[in-house]
Every structure is written in C-alpha cells, then in structure tokens.
Design a protein around this motif. Sequence first.
Motif, PDB file in Angstrom:
ATOM      1  N   CYS A 162      -9.132   5.634  -1.908  1.00  0.00           N
ATOM      2  CA  CYS A 162      -9.575   4.631  -0.921  1.00  0.00           C
ATOM      3  C   CYS A 162     -10.858   5.086  -0.229  1.00  0.00           C
ATOM      4  O   CYS A 162     -10.961   6.222   0.228  1.00  0.00           O
ATOM      5  N   PRO A 163     -11.845   4.212  -0.124  1.00  0.00           N
ATOM      6  CA  PRO A 163     -13.104   4.588   0.523  1.00  0.00           C
ATOM      7  C   PRO A 163     -12.961   4.890   2.015  1.00  0.00           C
ATOM      8  O   PRO A 163     -13.857   5.484   2.609  1.00  0.00           O
ATOM      9  N   HIS A 164     -11.853   4.473   2.633  1.00  0.00           N
ATOM     10  CA  HIS A 164     -11.683   4.708   4.068  1.00  0.00           C
ATOM     11  C   HIS A 164     -11.250   6.141   4.386  1.00  0.00           C
ATOM     12  O   HIS A 164     -11.416   6.611   5.508  1.00  0.00           O
TER      13      HIS A 164
ATOM     14  N   LEU B 152      -3.063   4.758   2.674  1.00  0.00           N
ATOM     15  CA  LEU B 152      -4.292   4.388   1.967  1.00  0.00           C
ATOM     16  C   LEU B 152      -4.139   4.813   0.508  1.00  0.00           C
ATOM     17  O   LEU B 152      -3.625   5.889   0.217  1.00  0.00           O
ATOM     18  N   CYS B 153      -4.596   3.979  -0.403  1.00  0.00           N
ATOM     19  CA  CYS B 153      -4.480   4.263  -1.840  1.00  0.00           C
ATOM     20  C   CYS B 153      -5.214   5.561  -2.196  1.00  0.00           C
ATOM     21  O   CYS B 153      -6.193   5.918  -1.534  1.00  0.00           O
TER      22      CYS B 153
ATOM     23  N   ALA C 143      -9.071  -6.541   1.914  1.00  0.00           N
ATOM     24  CA  ALA C 143      -8.185  -5.783   1.022  1.00  0.00           C
ATOM     25  C   ALA C 143      -6.706  -5.956   1.333  1.00  0.00           C
ATOM     26  O   ALA C 143      -5.900  -6.241   0.446  1.00  0.00           O
TER      27      ALA C 143
ATOM     28  N   ARG D  15       0.843  -1.205   0.000  1.00  0.00           N
ATOM     29  CA  ARG D  15       0.000   0.000   0.000  1.00  0.00           C
ATOM     30  C   ARG D  15       0.872   1.247   0.000  1.00  0.00           C
ATOM     31  O   ARG D  15       0.920   1.995   0.962  1.00  0.00           O
TER      32      ARG D  15
ATOM     33  N   HIS E  57      -7.084  -8.818  -1.394  1.00  0.00           N
ATOM     34  CA  HIS E  57      -8.431  -8.885  -1.965  1.00  0.00           C
ATOM     35  C   HIS E  57      -9.002 -10.294  -2.095  1.00  0.00           C
ATOM     36  O   HIS E  57      -9.273 -10.781  -3.184  1.00  0.00           O
TER      37      HIS E  57
ATOM     38  N   ASN F 275     -15.778  -2.484   2.476  1.00  0.00           N
ATOM     39  CA  ASN F 275     -15.234  -2.270   1.124  1.00  0.00           C
ATOM     40  C   ASN F 275     -15.374  -3.523   0.263  1.00  0.00           C
ATOM     41  O   ASN F 275     -14.705  -3.684  -0.745  1.00  0.00           O
TER      42      ASN F 275
ATOM     43  N   CYS G 213     -13.501  -1.306  -2.342  1.00  0.00           N
ATOM     44  CA  CYS G 213     -12.090  -0.936  -2.434  1.00  0.00           C
ATOM     45  C   CYS G 213     -11.783  -0.473  -3.854  1.00  0.00           C
ATOM     46  O   CYS G 213     -12.215  -1.097  -4.820  1.00  0.00           O
ATOM     47  N   VAL G 214     -11.016   0.615  -3.964  1.00  0.00           N
ATOM     48  CA  VAL G 214     -10.740   1.201  -5.276  1.00  0.00           C
ATOM     49  C   VAL G 214      -9.920   0.257  -6.163  1.00  0.00           C
ATOM     50  O   VAL G 214      -9.903   0.387  -7.380  1.00  0.00           O
ATOM     51  N   LEU G 215      -9.263  -0.718  -5.541  1.00  0.00           N
ATOM     52  CA  LEU G 215      -8.472  -1.643  -6.350  1.00  0.00           C
ATOM     53  C   LEU G 215      -9.304  -2.791  -6.918  1.00  0.00           C
ATOM     54  O   LEU G 215      -8.830  -3.539  -7.763  1.00  0.00           O
TER      55      LEU G 215
ATOM     56  N   CYS H  38      -6.396  -2.605   5.992  1.00  0.00           N
ATOM     57  CA  CYS H  38      -5.819  -1.392   5.385  1.00  0.00           C
ATOM     58  C   CYS H  38      -6.104  -0.177   6.248  1.00  0.00           C
ATOM     59  O   CYS H  38      -5.290   0.729   6.377  1.00  0.00           O
TER      60      CYS H  38
END
Lengths: 199, 575
Positions: free
Chosen positions: B341-343, B337-338, B440, A45, B444, B436, B509-511, B363
């Motif tokens: 990222c929804p978080h 966090l990417c 993740a 990440r 995933h 999500n 999750c965006v991924l 995550c």
Amino acid sequence: MPTQNILLVGVGGQGTILASKILAEVAVMQGLDVKMSEVHGMAQRGGSVVTHVRMGEQVHSPLVEEGEADFIVAFEKLEALRWAHYLREGGSIVVNDQRIDPMTVITGQAPYPPEILETLQADAEEVVVIDALQLAREVGSIKAVNVVLLGALAQKMQIEKSQWLEAIRRIVPAKALDLNLQAFEAGFQGAGIAAQADS
Amino acid sequence: MKTLLTGNEAIARGAYEYGVTVAAAYPGTPSTEILENVGQYSEIKAQWSPNEKVAMEVAVGSSIAGARTLVAMKHVGVNVAADPLFTFAYAGVNGGLVLVSADDPGMHSSQNEQDNRNYAKFAKIPMLEPSDSQEAKDYVGLGLSISEQFDVPVLLRVTTRISHSKTLVELRDPMPRTAKAYVKDIKKYVMMPAFARQKRMQLEERYAHLKAYSETAPVNRIEWGNRRVGVITSGIAYQYVKEALPSASILKLGFTWPLPNQLIKEFAAAVEKLYVIEENEPYLEDHIKTMGLAVVGKEIFPSVGELSVRIIERALDGPLQTVGKRAANVPVRPPVLCPGCPHRPVFYLLKQLQLFVTGDIGCYTLGALPPLDAMDTCICMGASLPMALGFEKAHPELAEKTVAVIGDSTFVHSGITGLIDIVYNGGTSTVLILDNSTTAMTGHQEHPGTGKTLRREPTAALDIEALCKAVGVKRTFVIDPFDMEGLKTLIKREVATREPSVIITKRPCVLIVKQDEPLLSIDHEKCVGCKMCMRIGCPAISHANKKSTVNPALCVGCGVCAQVCKFNAFVREVR
Ligand code: SF4
Ligand code: SF4
C-alpha cells in the motif's frame, strides 16, 4: 430438503466473494430459495470476513446463526476457530491448512493459537483439512485457493458435481475458466482423500 | 425465472425498470454498488459526484427539469446532503425523485450508527423500508410514483443486510423513459421566504394526504397468525421475526413515514401481547407509544448493533438452541493496509517524526492502528484540514508538530474548503494529500481527480496541485511516497515552515496497478532480529525465533521493508 446453512470465512482479499457467488449460483440452479449475505468495505482490507449462504424451500433471514451451520468453509485456520461455534451438531468444517497472522499477532499483542486443527477436531464431528494453497499452486495460481475450497465443499454436499462445474462456467470469466475447473477438481479429489484418511 | 440480486443491484435494476433517467451518488459502504450497477444500463445517465450534497443537487435539478431521478448515499452522506434535501422537500418534484439512504447498523464500515429513518420525520418526506431485494426493486418504482403523486422526494431506507444480501428477484421489462416538460414556477422552485412560507403550509396539507395513503398502502400489511402475540416490524427485522416467531401475527410496515395510526390501532386491538421489533432506534416504538398503546420494544430488544433471529429469541426467553461454545483466546483480526500500500511509508514516517496527525476517512484511516499508530483523530469526511487549523489555534506552539492527512477522493469530497480556511485564517499547517488515484476503501471508484467517469470514460482530470496553488498555498510538492528519505526530509522541513504547505504523495493504490516487482525475502544470516521491519505493519512480514520472514503469498515486492532495515537483510527474489 431442510434449509442448508453454509458459512464461508476467511481473511479479506482471499476471494471469498467469488466463491460465494459460485455457491449461490449452484443453489439457484437447484430451484431453491436462496439468501446470501456478506459485508463489503473495511473488512475486505485483510480483516476477518464471513459470507452467509442459506438455501431451502423458503428462507427468511439471510444470516446463519450460531450453532446452525451445516457447513463451514474456512479459508484460514484462525478464522475456522473464530467461527467454529456456528457449526451445528453433526455439521462439517472444511479448513484450509494455511496460517495468516493477524496484525495483533504480528505486533505481539496476542499469540497465534497453537493446535487449531486438534481443537477443531475435538469439537466438530467432521473436519476436512486441505492444503488449498499448495493445490492451487499446483494448478497454476495461488489465487485459485477459493475454488479449490469450493471443490472440497462440493465433495461433502449432496449436490451433483456437474451442477458445480456448470455454475463455475457461468460465473468465472473465460480466460480463467480452465484454471478454475482444475482448481475445483483438485479440491474435490483432495477432500475425498482427506476424508478417507480420516476414517 | 428469478435472479439472485443484492439489494443494491435490485435498486439499480429498479431504476432501470421504472424509468429513471438520471442517477448520481458519492461512493460509501454499504451504498456504493447501487450506482456501479446503474452504470450498466446505458439508458441512464449515471455519475459519481464529488460529494453527496452535489449528487443531491444534481438530482434536484434533474427532477425539477422533469426526469425521474435516483440519488444514493450511505447514511452519513445524508448529513452532507441534508441542506438541499430539507428545502427541496418544500419545493417538491417534477420528475419523481428517490433518495436511497443505506444505513450501517453494526458499523461494519462506518464511523457511526445513525438511524436515518429519523430524517424522514425531520424533513417531512415519505419513507419506504424494503425487507429484501425484490422489495428493494419494487419500492424504487413505488417511491417514484409516490414522489410524483404527492409532489415530494421519497426516502428509500435500506441497511447493510438489505444492500449486501442476495435474494431472488423477478425481473420486468423497463417502462418507457420519458422526461416531463419543465414548466417555470418560481413560487414552487424559488424558496425565498415569501414563497417558502406558502410551501410550509402546503407541507402540512401534504402530510395529511400522505397519512391517509399510509393507511391503505399495500406495503403496510397484516400477516395474521396466532393472535396471542403480535409484532410490528419493518426492514430486515421482518425477516428475523418470521423465523424467531413463525406463528405470531405480524404488521409489516413498508411505508414508514407517516405511519398508519388506524392500522396500528386495529392490529394492536386484535392481539394479546404487542411487540415492536426494529433495528437501532425506537423509531416505530416511540410513535406507537405516543399513540398510548402498550407495546414492548427496546426494554428487551437492543438498540445498539444489528438484530438477528437469536437475539430476538433470547430477548423473548425463547427455547435456547444448543450452541457450541465460542473458542477462547482467538486474536482479533483488524483490517490492515494491503501489502504494498502506498500509504504505509507515510504513516511509518509520521510516527517516527512523532507528529500530531488529524486524519480523515479512507483506507488510510487504518494508519491509526498499531504498529503504524500514526493518527490522532478521525471524525468525518474532510475534517482533517479544519481540525488541524483548530488545533493550531488552540495550541499555537504545537503548529510545527501538526499535519493533516487526507486522501485524494476525500480531499475533493470536502477537503478543499478546509484548505481555503487554512490559507484565509493564517494557518501554517502541513497537509498531506495521499493521492492513490482512486476511491480505494469503497472498492476503487473513479473521482474527479482520476480523469475517468463512472463508466470509466475519459474526462477532464482535476489537477489537485494546481487547485491548491489557486486557493493560495504557495508551497506545494508532489512526491512518490516510496521515496522515504525524500519524503521524510520534506515533511520535516514543511512542518517547521511558518506557512501552509501541501505535500501530495502520489502513487496508485496497489490493487489498481498490478505490481510486477520481484518479491523480497529475508536473508536470515543478516537478520539480527531487531524487529525494525515489524514497525511498518506489513501483513506479509512475520517474526518468530528472532528472525523476520516474508510470506511470498502476500508480498508484492514494494520494497518499503528493505528501506527500513538497517542490516540489508532484505533481498530481491528473481521472479
Ligand atoms: S486498497 Fe489500496 S489504498 Fe487501500 S489499503 Fe489496499 S493498497 Fe492501500
Ligand atoms: S514484505 Fe516488504 S516488499 Fe513485500 S509487500 Fe511487505 S513491505 Fe512490500
């Protein structure tokens, strides 16, 4: 051939894992003993990531030690600096001229070090600087940065180019194959040019 | 021809070659890819279980029913599965059972560094420690036969550098896969005191048999070299020893519980100076020392973190290689966090509202780091909910300032009982379930809430909201975390409410779900340099010379930054 030690370093999510898969495949095709180690999980990440690849007659440890890398391929400049002391005397470092600020820089806890390329050049015998992001964009996807950089590494290693292309064919899924072959070529040529400019 | 496999791939291959019919796990780095790879072999019934205890119990059932079985987890997962494990060690197997524990020296992706070799001794179950992928595969087969021969579950203990290193492996054809018949035997399988006491005696007999086996086990072998220096070692440390001390004599132990006392004595007597080199705890060393042998170990080799060839060389004052100097002032690069990222918006709001946040594992634990900086605790899977209750009991006046944050997969793993406790014991906590739709952090994986199995086949999907209602939470809400205004109002209201509530923030999750939004960029005319957008900790945004800038190579166009900017400086690019 003495054991070859290679480090791929970068930022989690930059595609070092695919690059190391292809590299390992090339090594296996040479009929050599190969070991490769990488860390999954949290670092993926956006953290600092490293893959160790070792190939030779007989390899025990999967880890490249400090001062032992024949090659370092850095997907990002700061990561090149972080791992540069792993390079052996006379080793080569291929560095992507891309800057990705770590959160510590973004939040102002630390500055992004200036003049990284100059620092690297002062310490290492050979530094190949390549704008892999731009080359990847030119062949059609910024995701191909990883294979551009492999192309640049291939230019420096004593392994037939055809072997690299074959390894890419074996590893990369069909729909992304053309793009990745082009990305490899772009990196291969790019490193050739960078080396000429250097000498 | 040999194939390059990670230790995890090799273990999966071992399950395939050595007749495993049932395999179960809960994902956890560095063990996750074992079951992912078992999933490739359609002959094996492979599954994600909600947690490691359940996976272990599925495995126990399958073994007692007569099938060869593999169960895999990370080191801390064994803590969760310890209850069935310890008593199953009494009952013993029908079909062979191998439990893989993937430990994480160096804590690359873990909250602690426990050395699970101690579990073998504690639960009195035999243990195998491979040193590369070939051995990882072979030891699955060996473990299954030992399991059946001695009527006992077997621990296959690997570490990150075994699990995630690729080495060459010779593949074999699979042996026939046949489950044994189940024979009812309550004295063996019903562990009530009267029967357990008999089993307790048998444990000691079994120990004697295993001890004898250990002396002659082919995986415990001496590699004679120079007799001035002898090294006893196991696992990945063996590989480092081979390079650090190429001419030493080595006693390589592959079967490490019970240990072969005779063999160790013989080896010790034949060398001048004896070392024991092992990663983490002095597991071998303590045993060897209790045998009264003079051995050098942890007084010179570190017990914290991973070993390496260099660390061993340095400890032995070996010739120091010329090493370039480490560059000074290299800023660390912690994981984040990417982008998209929804978080992210959840933690931004929790920080803004200055709440006390009990956190959990996933995550979203990254929400603890600056600039989000919105988590107070993270101990183990599922702890966030009961800890919020504990906090509230200790400081009733702070109940209105406390929330628990947990992911969907972690909630299913071990958050549910905590929620029941909150309802049962009169808690008023607000629980945020960050849903999500995946597991993740480990890469995933599916879980009971996603409606897909390990092989991504459709199955019943757990309705998390209905479950919360069923355990007695009356106030449940589902909201898109990107609706930041709505979420903020909701959190404020629910923490102030004197009864338990659950807010499910739902966005994949965006991924796993590709974003096709146009990217954002910043109009430098409008940007006043207030750095508000820097507080969301998006790696795509940087700030220099009093202006923020979006890196188009990283941005995914989630629009969270635009919601926090008070000057409308963010504009959508056309894609
Ligand atoms: S993998 Fe998904 S959940 Fe994890 S940080 Fe990235 S976007 Fe968020
Ligand atoms: S820059 Fe803004 S839109 Fe782009 S990923 Fe980051 S927060 Fe989302």
